[in-house]
Design an enzyme around this catalytic site. Structure first.
Site, PDB file in Angstrom:
ATOM      1  N   HIS A  70       0.846  -1.205   0.000  1.00 20.94           N
ATOM      2  CA  HIS A  70       0.000   0.000   0.000  1.00 20.94           C
ATOM      3  C   HIS A  70       0.884   1.260   0.000  1.00 20.94           C
ATOM      4  O   HIS A  70       0.849   2.081   0.926  1.00 20.94           O
ATOM      5  CB  HIS A  70      -0.904  -0.026   1.242  1.00 20.94           C
ATOM      6  CG  HIS A  70      -2.228   0.653   1.038  1.00 20.94           C
ATOM      7  ND1 HIS A  70      -3.263   0.076   0.341  1.00 20.94           N
ATOM      8  CD2 HIS A  70      -2.680   1.877   1.445  1.00 20.94           C
ATOM      9  CE1 HIS A  70      -4.295   0.903   0.323  1.00 20.94           C
ATOM     10  NE2 HIS A  70      -3.964   1.997   0.978  1.00 20.94           N
ATOM     11  N   GLY A 128      -1.783  -0.877  -8.922  1.00 23.02           N
ATOM     12  CA  GLY A 128      -1.397  -2.293  -8.953  1.00 23.02           C
ATOM     13  C   GLY A 128      -1.827  -2.961 -10.244  1.00 23.02           C
ATOM     14  O   GLY A 128      -1.061  -3.716 -10.864  1.00 23.02           O
TER      15      GLY A 128
END
Length: 321
Positions: A179, A189
């Protein structure tokens, strides 16, 4: 730089999916679908952008994105419009990003999140937990660990000997786990997995895997949570390879996916580069293409200045301008 290999297992299910996807990529290459027709490329890009943002709660439709691409006004939340505009710019510049460079990851995040958060393009320095409802579902590593973890993850994808199809799924999971940004981690991502895959398999540039993820969004989060609970990314690898297989199936089964004249010429350019070639060479590459169609392809490319022609009729040779 050395790296710690992220934890995961190459199970029989992973191997089975890996074999299936590898065979599908072989079929894509044999059918010359790695650069599909222009209209399909455009439609798939719109589908990718709409899906990856819809996963994050954006409400703009594919039709509205098409309108924005045509410089038309749409009625929607300004934040949603900005997210789409940023995503269009980012995906238009896919080839400018360097897959294994942290600086390139930061540049992509800056474009993707520009005007949406104040620290776009900067790694988070504080600590963060992910809350679903009233529960904290994931506590990310502390902010001071993020730069090292991300560099190590990129190094793993670059030099580890496991297949790239597996490594990109691992990257996607580990990226979500780390994160690294205050916001925009999900769309980053998914974006970066595409960028990593494109380097080896050009078909992924226009393959809307995000639309498959969106259709199975609950399973996407379940796979992330299962991997968190297990302490390894194996469930997420299985989920993502399944999504990739579905997306490739859709491409292969689509009747209008075969490349058109312009796409065939671009594909052939990737093969021959600046070398001289003949119509016979062109036909050998595009098996099943008629002599008349090959002649027409080369004539159009010559007339538009893409190709330079030397000689006449059967003795003609060509090279890219």
């Amino acid at each position: 730089m050395s790296y710690n290999k992220p934890p995961y297992q190459i199970t029989s299910e992973v191997l089975s999916l890996l074999t299936k996807v590898s065979e599908q990529i072989g079929a894509v290459n044999a059918l010359h679908l790695n650069r599909p027709q222009t209209e399909l490329r455009k439609a798939n890009r719109i589908k990718t952008i709409q899906s990856t943002l819809a996963i994050e709660g954006n409400t703009i439709s594919q039709e509205q994105i098409t309108a924005l691409l045509n410089n038309k006004r749409i009625l929607a939340l300004q934040k949603d419009i900005l997210e789409v505009q940023n995503a269009i710019e980012t995906y238009d510049n896919l080839h400018t990003f360097k897959p294994f460079q942290l600086k390139s990851v930061l540049n992509a995040h800056k474009t993707l999140m520009n005007g949406l958060i104040k620290d776009a393009g900067a790694l988070r320095s504080g600590n963060v937990g992910i809350v679903k409802g009233s529960q904290i579902t994931h506590v990310a590593p502390s902010g001071n660990m993020v730069p090292h973890l991300l560099k190590e993850l990129l190094e793993y994808v670059k030099i580890d000997k496991d297949p790239i199809l597996i490594k990109t799924c691992v990257f996607h999971y580990e990226f979500e786990f780390i994160h690294p940004f205050a916001d925009g981690n999900g769309r980053m991502g998914r974006l970066w997995q595409t960028i990593l895959l494109m380097k080896t398999y050009p078909v992924f540039e226009y393959l809307p895997i995000e639309s498959i993820i969106k259709a199975d969004q609950t399973k996407y989060y379940e796979a992330l949570n299962k991997s968190d609970n297990l302490g390894q990314s194996t469930p997420f690898i299985i989920f993502m390879l399944g999504c990739i297989a579905k997306a490739l199936d859709e491409l292969i089964e689509r009747p209008s996916a075969a490349p058109d004249q312009g796409s065939r010429i671009l594909l052939f350019k990737e093969v021959v580069g600046k070398e001289h070639f003949t119509r016979k060479n062109y036909l050998q590459h595009f098996k099943g293409l008629s002599t008349a169609t090959a002649s027409r392809d080369l004539k159009v490319a010559t007339e538009t200045g893409v190709l330079q022609k030397t000689g006449d009729k059967n003795s003609s040779t060509y090279h890219f301008s």
